[in-house]
Design a protein around this motif. Structure first.
Motif, PDB file in Angstrom:
ATOM      1  N   ALA A  68      36.416  -4.671  26.665  1.00 37.89           N
ATOM      2  CA  ALA A  68      37.237  -5.020  27.825  1.00 37.89           C
ATOM      3  C   ALA A  68      38.701  -5.090  27.431  1.00 37.89           C
ATOM      4  CB  ALA A  68      36.773  -6.362  28.411  1.00 37.89           C
ATOM      5  N   GLY A  69      38.973  -5.623  26.226  1.00 42.04           N
ATOM      6  CA  GLY A  69      40.352  -5.681  25.753  1.00 42.04           C
ATOM      7  C   GLY A  69      40.968  -4.311  25.595  1.00 42.04           C
ATOM      8  N   SER A  70      40.199  -3.369  25.052  1.00 38.41           N
ATOM      9  CA  SER A  70      40.705  -2.004  24.902  1.00 38.41           C
ATOM     10  C   SER A  70      40.983  -1.372  26.255  1.00 38.41           C
ATOM     11  CB  SER A  70      39.684  -1.154  24.134  1.00 38.41           C
ATOM     12  OG  SER A  70      39.532  -1.617  22.812  1.00 38.41           O
ATOM     13  N   ILE A  71      40.098  -1.650  27.221  1.00 37.80           N
ATOM     14  CA  ILE A  71      40.269  -1.073  28.552  1.00 37.80           C
ATOM     15  C   ILE A  71      41.513  -1.625  29.229  1.00 37.80           C
ATOM     16  CG2 ILE A  71      39.259  -0.945  30.862  1.00 37.80           C
ATOM     17  CD1 ILE A  71      36.501  -0.846  29.485  1.00 37.80           C
ATOM     18  N   VAL A  72      41.736  -2.957  29.127  1.00 36.80           N
ATOM     19  CA  VAL A  72      42.898  -3.525  29.814  1.00 36.80           C
ATOM     20  C   VAL A  72      44.204  -3.136  29.130  1.00 36.80           C
ATOM     21  CG1 VAL A  72      41.550  -5.463  30.690  1.00 36.80           C
ATOM     22  CG2 VAL A  72      42.886  -5.749  28.598  1.00 36.80           C
ATOM     23  N   ASP A  73      44.152  -2.772  27.844  1.00 29.47           N
ATOM     24  CA  ASP A  73      45.349  -2.257  27.191  1.00 29.47           C
ATOM     25  C   ASP A  73      45.659  -0.828  27.652  1.00 29.47           C
ATOM     26  OD1 ASP A  73      46.325  -4.353  25.722  1.00 29.47           O
ATOM     27  OD2 ASP A  73      45.256  -3.836  23.884  1.00 29.47           O
ATOM     28  N   ARG A  74      44.624  -0.088  27.997  1.00 29.82           N
ATOM     29  CA  ARG A  74      44.809   1.324  28.336  1.00 29.82           C
ATOM     30  C   ARG A  74      44.984   1.554  29.829  1.00 29.82           C
ATOM     31  NH1 ARG A  74      43.994   5.596  25.101  1.00 29.82           N
ATOM     32  NH2 ARG A  74      42.999   4.258  23.538  1.00 29.82           N
ATOM     33  N   PHE A  75      44.365   0.705  30.650  1.00 35.38           N
ATOM     34  CA  PHE A  75      44.401   0.898  32.096  1.00 35.38           C
ATOM     35  C   PHE A  75      45.037  -0.309  32.791  1.00 35.38           C
ATOM     36  CE2 PHE A  75      40.783   3.386  30.487  1.00 35.38           C
ATOM     37  CZ  PHE A  75      41.181   4.648  30.886  1.00 35.38           C
ATOM     38  N   ASN A  76      44.930  -0.344  34.097  1.00 34.07           N
ATOM     39  CA  ASN A  76      45.613  -1.362  34.900  1.00 34.07           C
ATOM     40  C   ASN A  76      44.873  -2.691  34.835  1.00 34.07           C
ATOM     41  OD1 ASN A  76      46.260  -2.868  37.505  1.00 34.07           O
ATOM     42  ND2 ASN A  76      47.751  -1.184  37.598  1.00 34.07           N
ATOM     43  N   ARG A  77      45.540  -3.719  34.286  1.00 36.22           N
ATOM     44  CA  ARG A  77      44.905  -5.024  34.142  1.00 36.22           C
ATOM     45  C   ARG A  77      44.503  -5.610  35.502  1.00 36.22           C
ATOM     46  NH1 ARG A  77      47.401  -4.463  29.216  1.00 36.22           N
ATOM     47  NH2 ARG A  77      48.419  -6.122  28.081  1.00 36.22           N
ATOM     48  N   ARG A  78      45.387  -5.496  36.479  1.00 37.94           N
ATOM     49  CA  ARG A  78      45.151  -6.070  37.801  1.00 37.94           C
ATOM     50  C   ARG A  78      43.896  -5.479  38.452  1.00 37.94           C
ATOM     51  NH1 ARG A  78      46.388  -4.564  43.115  1.00 37.94           N
ATOM     52  NH2 ARG A  78      46.841  -6.316  44.539  1.00 37.94           N
ATOM     53  N   THR A  79      43.762  -4.160  38.394  1.00 38.52           N
ATOM     54  CA  THR A  79      42.617  -3.499  39.020  1.00 38.52           C
ATOM     55  C   THR A  79      41.309  -3.947  38.384  1.00 38.52           C
ATOM     56  OG1 THR A  79      43.962  -1.559  39.550  1.00 38.52           O
ATOM     57  CG2 THR A  79      41.573  -1.265  39.547  1.00 38.52           C
ATOM     58  N   ILE A  80      41.289  -4.012  37.061  1.00 41.37           N
ATOM     59  CA  ILE A  80      40.082  -4.433  36.351  1.00 41.37           C
ATOM     60  C   ILE A  80      39.717  -5.864  36.716  1.00 41.37           C
ATOM     61  CG2 ILE A  80      39.085  -4.855  34.060  1.00 41.37           C
ATOM     62  CD1 ILE A  80      40.967  -2.571  33.074  1.00 41.37           C
ATOM     63  N   LEU A  81      40.715  -6.731  36.820  1.00 32.18           N
ATOM     64  CA  LEU A  81      40.470  -8.125  37.177  1.00 32.18           C
ATOM     65  C   LEU A  81      39.876  -8.234  38.578  1.00 32.18           C
ATOM     66  CD1 LEU A  81      40.687 -11.153  36.775  1.00 32.18           C
ATOM     67  CD2 LEU A  81      43.117 -11.014  37.351  1.00 32.18           C
ATOM     68  N   LEU A  82      40.429  -7.517  39.529  1.00 34.93           N
ATOM     69  CA  LEU A  82      39.930  -7.581  40.901  1.00 34.93           C
ATOM     70  C   LEU A  82      38.501  -7.051  41.001  1.00 34.93           C
ATOM     71  CD1 LEU A  82      43.113  -6.447  42.889  1.00 34.93           C
ATOM     72  CD2 LEU A  82      42.234  -8.769  42.574  1.00 34.93           C
ATOM     73  N   ILE A  83      38.203  -5.966  40.286  1.00 35.07           N
ATOM     74  CA  ILE A  83      36.833  -5.439  40.269  1.00 35.07           C
ATOM     75  C   ILE A  83      35.875  -6.475  39.669  1.00 35.07           C
ATOM     76  CG2 ILE A  83      35.320  -3.698  39.223  1.00 35.07           C
ATOM     77  CD1 ILE A  83      37.667  -1.726  39.440  1.00 35.07           C
ATOM     78  N   GLY A  84      36.325  -7.123  38.598  1.00 38.65           N
ATOM     79  CA  GLY A  84      35.484  -8.129  37.956  1.00 38.65           C
ATOM     80  C   GLY A  84      35.155  -9.285  38.890  1.00 38.65           C
ATOM     81  N   LEU A  85      36.108  -9.724  39.687  1.00 42.88           N
ATOM     82  CA  LEU A  85      35.877 -10.841  40.613  1.00 42.88           C
ATOM     83  C   LEU A  85      34.877 -10.467  41.706  1.00 42.88           C
ATOM     84  CD1 LEU A  85      39.543 -12.118  40.930  1.00 42.88           C
ATOM     85  CD2 LEU A  85      37.630 -13.409  39.977  1.00 42.88           C
ATOM     86  N   VAL A  86      34.971  -9.251  42.221  1.00 44.43           N
ATOM     87  CA  VAL A  86      34.014  -8.801  43.242  1.00 44.43           C
ATOM     88  C   VAL A  86      32.615  -8.675  42.636  1.00 44.43           C
ATOM     89  CG1 VAL A  86      33.391  -6.922  44.791  1.00 44.43           C
ATOM     90  CG2 VAL A  86      35.779  -7.638  44.618  1.00 44.43           C
ATOM     91  N   LEU A  87      32.527  -8.079  41.441  1.00 49.83           N
ATOM     92  CA  LEU A  87      31.238  -7.939  40.774  1.00 49.83           C
ATOM     93  C   LEU A  87      30.614  -9.307  40.505  1.00 49.83           C
ATOM     94  CD1 LEU A  87      29.114  -6.141  39.351  1.00 49.83           C
ATOM     95  CD2 LEU A  87      30.501  -6.333  37.261  1.00 49.83           C
ATOM     96  N   TYR A  88      31.444 -10.268  40.121  1.00 51.23           N
ATOM     97  CA  TYR A  88      30.975 -11.620  39.828  1.00 51.23           C
ATOM     98  C   TYR A  88      30.281 -12.231  41.041  1.00 51.23           C
ATOM     99  CZ  TYR A  88      31.281 -16.383  37.875  1.00 51.23           C
ATOM    100  OH  TYR A  88      31.002 -17.638  37.388  1.00 51.23           O
ATOM    101  N   ALA A  89      30.886 -12.060  42.214  1.00 50.25           N
ATOM    102  CA  ALA A  89      30.292 -12.597  43.439  1.00 50.25           C
ATOM    103  C   ALA A  89      28.983 -11.889  43.780  1.00 50.25           C
ATOM    104  CB  ALA A  89      31.280 -12.473  44.601  1.00 50.25           C
ATOM    105  N   LEU A  90      28.963 -10.574  43.628  1.00 53.95           N
ATOM    106  CA  LEU A  90      27.778  -9.796  43.989  1.00 53.95           C
ATOM    107  C   LEU A  90      26.579 -10.128  43.123  1.00 53.95           C
ATOM    108  CD1 LEU A  90      29.374  -6.275  44.664  1.00 53.95           C
ATOM    109  CD2 LEU A  90      28.498  -7.905  46.351  1.00 53.95           C
ATOM    110  N   PHE A 169      23.691 -21.245  43.478  1.00 54.54           N
ATOM    111  CA  PHE A 169      24.142 -19.875  43.243  1.00 54.54           C
ATOM    112  C   PHE A 169      25.082 -19.376  44.343  1.00 54.54           C
ATOM    113  CE2 PHE A 169      20.371 -20.118  40.568  1.00 54.54           C
ATOM    114  CZ  PHE A 169      20.810 -19.480  39.410  1.00 54.54           C
ATOM    115  N   TRP A 170      25.128 -20.070  45.488  1.00 50.62           N
ATOM    116  CA  TRP A 170      26.101 -19.700  46.517  1.00 50.62           C
ATOM    117  C   TRP A 170      27.533 -19.842  46.010  1.00 50.62           C
ATOM    118  CZ3 TRP A 170      25.376 -16.968  50.679  1.00 50.62           C
ATOM    119  CH2 TRP A 170      24.155 -16.992  51.361  1.00 50.62           C
ATOM    120  N   VAL A 171      27.752 -20.740  45.067  1.00 52.11           N
ATOM    121  CA  VAL A 171      29.114 -21.025  44.608  1.00 52.11           C
ATOM    122  C   VAL A 171      29.743 -19.802  43.933  1.00 52.11           C
ATOM    123  CG1 VAL A 171      30.519 -22.574  43.168  1.00 52.11           C
ATOM    124  CG2 VAL A 171      28.508 -23.455  44.363  1.00 52.11           C
ATOM    125  N   TYR A 172      28.912 -18.908  43.404  1.00 48.38           N
ATOM    126  CA  TYR A 172      29.456 -17.710  42.765  1.00 48.38           C
ATOM    127  C   TYR A 172      30.280 -16.871  43.747  1.00 48.38           C
ATOM    128  CZ  TYR A 172      26.782 -18.411  38.487  1.00 48.38           C
ATOM    129  OH  TYR A 172      26.304 -18.931  37.311  1.00 48.38           O
TER     130      TYR A 172
END
Length: 395
Positions: A68-90, A169-172
């Motif tokens: 994940a560190g390599s990816i955020v150094d190479r690509f857009n940190r903001r986009t990866i973070l937003l995708i992670g938050l949506v995935l977390y909820a799902l 689990f609703w809290v996720y």
């Protein structure tokens, strides 16, 4: 900097909120584990698998955080973070409708993937947006907020769990609220001013700079989670059976962690070469007190508070030591490696205590033995770092 604009409190607050997601995964469902064990009693391997639902995400973070560190150094940190938050909820809410323990365990693997993206991006962006004492302040606040969040999530999980083991689990889904705030507040940092297209290759990972902090983070993670995970078992072992009393003791220990983290802002001038030994010494003293406390509730509680204050100092110190000297193009991978090491320590903590219990014969002596090891680590760190310059700590 955020697109050329100075980052401020709104960005810091929302990134601190995002940093609480891994804590939620580690604490929210702890109160309902017995109910889950009863529900899945007929499932082969449930006795071992249900408790592991807590540690599975941490293991995944430990494995994936460097990538994940390599990816955020190479690509857009903001986009990866937003995708992670949506995935977390799902994936975090999947146990609401899954009726297979193995499927729930698989969903916890996916939670770990989302966690790796969230915590790596949030910590990296805090390092990007802030520098010097402001960075120290936010790393200290990150430890404070996560410690306080752990206390809240323990209580919330217990309250919601009274209506059924699925309810917590609703809290996720709460990660979507953080997602909504991050959209207008978080932007990709400017970095060194070069266009992303001009970055043909990332610089090599500065192993000489990051190896030491990562090694210390593994042991630090083991010590940090020892009190969090084992305190309830120690209290049960000395005859404390009231859930409210055990919860109060855990809350006080969490508050001590927060207090230790709060003190980091004022203690940062002492540098890592003094703060790291100090944190490990306090943790060692607290763990040894728990060992010699016998059946005294008051003594066990004092030991837990002292140890937790030490780990509260350790967490922001270890993190700042790891990332303070890294450049923009190194920071994502450096943060990922450190997070991987710390979460590996979290996963190994109960296993280490089990091994020490086998040697010492009981849980309290095992924690005392871990305290002795903490004292030895403090001495090694002090001797190793005492003659080194620590100017990067405040950069």
């Amino acid at each position: 900097m955020t697109n050329g604009k100075r980052a401020g409190k709104p960005q810091g607050v929302v990134l601190l909120a995002g940093s609480c997601m891994p804590v939620l995964a580690a604490t929210l469902i702890t109160p309902v584990l017995p109910s889950m064990s009863e529900y899945f009693a007929s499932t082969p391997g449930a006795a071992a698998l249900v408790p592991l639902l807590i540690g599975i995400p941490a293991l995944v973070v430990a494995i994936l955080a460097p990538f994940a560190g390599s990816i955020v150094d190479r690509f857009n940190r903001r986009t990866i973070l937003l995708i992670g938050l949506v995935l977390y909820a799902l994936v975090g809410t999947m146990p609401l409708y899954l009726d297979s323990l193995y499927a729930i365990a698989a969903s916890r693997l996916a939670v770990g993937v989302a966690e790796a993206a969230i915590i790596t991006c949030c910590t990296t962006l805090l390092g990007d947006y802030f520098a010097g004492q402001r960075r120290n302040r936010y790393f200290g606040l990150q430890a404070v907020v996560t410690a306080l969040a752990a206390t809240v999530f323990f209580a919330l999980g217990g309250a919601l769990g009274a209506t059924g083991w699925r309810t917590p689990f609703w809290v996720y889904a709460g990660s979507l609220i953080i997602f909504a705030f991050m959209i207008p507040l978080i932007s990709q940092p400017v970095g060194d001013g070069r266009a992303r297209s001009e970055r043909v290759a990332l610089p090599p990972i500065p192993w000489a700079r990051i190896a030491g902090p990562c090694i210390v983070a593994v042991f630090g993670g083991i010590v940090f989670y020892a009190v969090i995970v084992q305190l309830s078992y120690v209290l049960t072992g000395i005859g404390v059976s009231a859930t409210a009393i055990i919860g109060l003791a855990s809350a006080l220990a969490s508050l001590a962690t927060a207090a230790g983290a709060i003190s980091f802002r004022r203690l940062a001038r002492l540098q890592a070469k003094l703060l790291l030994p100090l944190g490990f010494v306090l943790a060692a003293v607290g763990l040894v007190v728990i060992w010699i406390a016998g059946s005294s509730f008051a003594a066990v509680l004092i030991g837990a508070i002292v140890a937790s204050a030490g780990t509260g100092i350790l967490l922001p110190t270890m993190l700042t030591w790891a990332v303070a000297g890294l450049s923009f193009d190194e920071r994502g991978r450096g943060t990922g490696l450190w997070q991987s090491a710390f979460f590996l320590g979290q996963f190994l903590s109960p296993l280490a205590v089990i091994a020490l219990t086998g040697i010492a014969g009981a849980l309290q002596p095992a924690l005392g033995l871990l305290g002795v090891f903490s004292l030895l680590v403090a001495a090694v760190i002090f001797v190793t770092l005492r003659n080194r310059s620590s100017t990067d700590f405040l950069r």
